[in-house]
Each structure stands twice: as C-alpha cells, then as structure tokens.
Design a protein around this motif. Structure first.
Motif, PDB file in Angstrom:
ATOM      1  N   SER A  27       0.890  -1.143   0.072  1.00 31.51           N
ATOM      2  CA  SER A  27      -0.017  -0.094   0.065  1.00 31.51           C
ATOM      3  C   SER A  27       0.810   1.228   0.124  1.00 31.51           C
ATOM      4  N   LYS A  28       2.163   1.196   0.572  1.00 33.04           N
ATOM      5  CA  LYS A  28       2.882   2.431   0.678  1.00 33.04           C
ATOM      6  C   LYS A  28       3.516   2.683  -0.904  1.00 33.04           C
ATOM      7  N   PHE A  63       0.414   4.359  -2.562  1.00 34.26           N
ATOM      8  CA  PHE A  63       0.539   5.461  -2.223  1.00 34.26           C
ATOM      9  C   PHE A  63       1.435   6.620  -2.793  1.00 34.26           C
ATOM     10  N   ALA A  64       2.866   5.934  -2.303  1.00 27.79           N
ATOM     11  CA  ALA A  64       3.845   6.822  -3.007  1.00 27.79           C
ATOM     12  C   ALA A  64       3.796   7.077  -4.527  1.00 27.79           C
ATOM     13  N   GLY A 103       1.046   7.213  -6.464  1.00 30.03           N
ATOM     14  CA  GLY A 103      -0.171   7.975  -6.574  1.00 30.03           C
ATOM     15  C   GLY A 103       0.210   9.618  -6.071  1.00 30.03           C
ATOM     16  N   ALA A 104       1.195   9.591  -5.209  1.00 30.93           N
ATOM     17  CA  ALA A 104       1.481  11.040  -4.631  1.00 30.93           C
ATOM     18  C   ALA A 104       2.404  11.675  -5.783  1.00 30.93           C
ATOM     19  N   THR A 116      -4.353   5.646  -5.688  1.00 31.01           N
ATOM     20  CA  THR A 116      -4.448   5.763  -4.259  1.00 31.01           C
ATOM     21  C   THR A 116      -5.599   4.733  -3.723  1.00 31.01           C
ATOM     22  N   GLY A 157      -4.250   1.362  -3.172  1.00 32.05           N
ATOM     23  CA  GLY A 157      -3.488   1.496  -1.858  1.00 32.05           C
ATOM     24  C   GLY A 157      -4.227   1.378  -0.839  1.00 32.05           C
ATOM     25  N   ILE A 158      -5.306   2.164  -0.743  1.00 31.76           N
ATOM     26  CA  ILE A 158      -6.666   2.166   0.362  1.00 31.76           C
ATOM     27  C   ILE A 158      -6.710   0.558   0.704  1.00 31.76           C
ATOM     28  N   ALA A 214      -4.252  -1.595   1.873  1.00 28.74           N
ATOM     29  CA  ALA A 214      -4.085  -1.000   3.394  1.00 28.74           C
ATOM     30  C   ALA A 214      -5.212  -1.913   4.210  1.00 28.74           C
TER      31      ALA A 214
END
Length: 125
Positions: free
Chosen positions: A5-6, A9-10, A12-13, A50, A53-54, A57
């Motif tokens: 998930s990290k 997220f990374a 996506g960011a 994202t 990722g959610i 998680a």
C-alpha cells in the motif's frame, strides 16, 4: 510485499505532484492542449493508484498474495504508457500508445475486481 500500500500511495502522490506541476505549466503558458493527458495523469495516476493503496491497506491478506505486486507493476505500467500515449495522440503522433495504455489500464481494474471478489474488503476475522 509487506509495504504494498505504501508503494501505491507513493506512486499516486508522485503522479499528483507531476499533475500539479503540469497544470501550473499549462496555466503559465496558457496552452491547455494536453489537458486530457494531464487529467488522466491525475485520475489514473493519483486517484486510481491511491484507491488501490487504500484497498491493500484495508485488506492485508490480499496485499500478501503473489498477485498483489503484479497489480502494482501493471498499474504503474498503465500510467507510464497511457499518459504519454494520450499526449502523443493529441499531438498527432499516433494513437497506438494510448490504445495500448487503455488496455493495460482496463487490465488493472479487472485485476482489482478479481482481488475484491477473491479476498473481500477488510481484515477477515
């Protein structure tokens, strides 16, 4: 992959940051010709990655499967192919890359649906 998930997220960011910078560049130059590619970078790159990722998680059992890191890889590949492909199509350089990127993007969503149906959502008790 423990931190799947990290990585979603990374990635996506990073897409969001690139999309913001691209939006500023378009505004500064008053050239919005590539805004569809910009929009797909934000939507597929930031929003979709994202959301994936959610999911991972919330559902660590799905994140621990062998298919989960493949999902990450295909998802990244989709953004890397689709966004430049759309820019190339708009610029008149051909639509092949955009079409391939679209197929890869659909495959990532199909895989996401499979993971949801196979593993559910959330921690199983």
């Amino acid at each position: 992959m423990r931190d799947l998930s990290k990585w979603f997220f990374a990635a996506g960011a990073l897409c969001a940051l690139a999309g913001m910078a691209w939006g500023i560049q378009m505004s500064a130059t008053n050239d919005h010709a590539l805004s569809p590619a910009h929009g797909h970078l934000n939507l597929i790159g930031f929003v979709t990655l994202t959301i994936y990722g959610i999911y991972y998680a919330l559902t660590p059992g799905a994140a621990q499967t062998k298919l989960a890191p493949i999902h990450l890889g295909i998802s990244l590949l989709a953004v890397i192919i689709l966004v430049p492909g759309i820019a190339m199509a708009i610029s008149g350089a051909g639509e092949t890359l955009a079409k391939v990127g679209s197929i890869v993007t659909i495959a990532t969503m199909g895989l996401f649906i499979f993971m949801i149906l196979r593993h559910g959502v959330g921690v199983k008790q």
